[in-house]
Design an enzyme around this catalytic site. Structure first.
Site, short mmCIF file in Angstrom:
data_model
loop_
_atom_site.label_atom_id
_atom_site.label_comp_id
_atom_site.label_asym_id
_atom_site.label_seq_id
_atom_site.Cartn_x
_atom_site.Cartn_y
_atom_site.Cartn_z
N ILE A 194 0.85 -1.28 -0.10
CA ILE A 194 0.08 0.04 -0.03
C ILE A 194 0.94 1.10 -0.09
O ILE A 194 0.48 2.44 -0.74
CB ILE A 194 -0.90 -0.12 1.34
N SER A 202 -6.44 0.04 11.15
CA SER A 202 -7.16 -1.26 10.41
C SER A 202 -8.47 -1.43 11.06
O SER A 202 -8.62 -1.01 12.13
CB SER A 202 -6.37 -2.48 10.69
N TYR A 217 -1.50 -7.24 17.27
CA TYR A 217 -1.66 -6.25 16.12
C TYR A 217 -2.89 -5.53 16.18
O TYR A 217 -2.89 -4.41 15.92
CB TYR A 217 -1.75 -7.13 14.89
N LYS A 270 -3.47 -1.25 16.29
CA LYS A 270 -4.15 -0.46 15.40
C LYS A 270 -5.22 0.40 16.29
O LYS A 270 -5.58 1.38 15.87
CB LYS A 270 -5.11 -1.63 14.56
#
Length: 316
Positions: free
Chosen positions: A46, A168, A200, A204
């Protein structure tokens, strides 16, 4: 009967690809000539797609990456595809707070402008950073926190400017355990695939809380900030995961995840779309403002996370 079932499955899959999994393109035609942009983790995925788009708009784009050979290859690719020679690599290792400081010092000496900072880099792997923090916590949150704080004055000088942080949808399963952070210098414990995925998710959530607090601290300035969910994207974030996890995720990504160009659209939208100033601090998904749960907009948690992050980065 089997053919009917197979046909139905294919039809549902195609419908998903055309609706739920489809990410709209950024509609802005803004040009960025004379503007300078930093994109972290821009050598692949990305980040590279985002850098390519912004270079095509005429920006001076700095790829802030750890791996020099991959970054230089990305620089060459972007220069070739856009014809923009104002694309360059600068070394940044988010695993090391010293590297973040060295990058900021070098950038501020060499570059007179900073108009857009895109905190894009992220990873999903175990281990410790060079400073002894959990890898996911250190790279996904602390490194970008310190980088942003060190560059804020330059962003203010060059306003209107923006800070864009890639989060996310995984934040929905995240939490911030300050006891764990203070005791273990990490967002959680464990090294299993499930434990790492939870950490994770925690990181986020930190990204969104960081943006929420940053917006409050930037009120009255000409700097705005946004966090975002890029979508379910085929990237190499799982490269450092276990074999079992890759065996599970690879077919899932092939079937249900979309390409990096689509994944870059919301980052690009937050970076260039006109009229977003009143939405500073908001979370975006599919190039539009998205809803977040109460835990992701809790003022007290966001403020405390900022203060703890300052202390851990040696700023307090």
């Amino acid at each position: 009967m089997l053919l009917l079932i197979c046909g139905g499955v294919v039809a549902v899959y195609l419908l998903l690809c055309l609706t739920v999994l489809k990410i709209p393109k950024c509609k802005s035609t803004a040009k960025l000539h004379g503007k300078t942009v930093i994109v972290t983790g821009a050598n692949t995925g990305i980040g590279k797609a985002t850098a390519l788009d912004l270079a095509r708009r005429g920006a001076r784009v700095i790829l802030a990456c750890r791996n020099e050979s991959k970054a230089q290859s990305a620089v060459a690719d972007i220069q070739r595809e856009t014809g923009n020679k104002e694309v360059l690599y600068m070394h940044l290792d988010l695993e090391s707070l010293q590297s973040v400081r060295a990058f900021a010092e070098s950038f501020l000496k060499k570059e007179s402008r900073l108009d857009i900072l895109i905190n894009n880099a992220g990873l999903l792997m175990g281990g410790k950073t060079k400073d002894g923090f959990g890898m996911i916590f250190g790279v996904n949150h602390l490194g970008h926190f310190l980088l942003t704080v060190l560059l804020l004055d330059r962003l203010k000088e060059c306003g209107p400017s923006r800070v864009v942080t890639v989060s996310s949808l995984a934040h929905l399963w995240g939490k911030v355990d300050f006891n764990c952070i203070n005791t273990h210098r990490d967002l959680g414990l464990g090294n299993s695939d499930f434990a790492l995925l939870r950490m994770y998710s925690h990181s986020k959530l930190c990204n969104i809380l960081f943006t929420h607090e940053l917006a409050k601290r930037l009120k009255g300035t000409n700097v705005t900030c946004y966090s975002l969910h890029p979508g379910a994207i085929k990237t190499d974030i799982n490269n450092n995961s276990t074999l079992l996890w890759r065996l599970i995720m690879t077919p899932t990504m092939l079937l249900f995840f979309t390409d990096v160009d689509s994944g870059a659209q919301t980052s690009i939208h937050c970076a260039v779309q006109e009229g977003l100033d009143p939405l500073s601090g908001c979370y975006f998904s599919s190039c539009a403002v998205g809803k977040v749960p109460a835990k992701a907009r809790d003022d007290a948690t966001a403020k405390k996370l900022w203060e703890v992050s300052e202390r851990l980065c040696g700023l307090a």
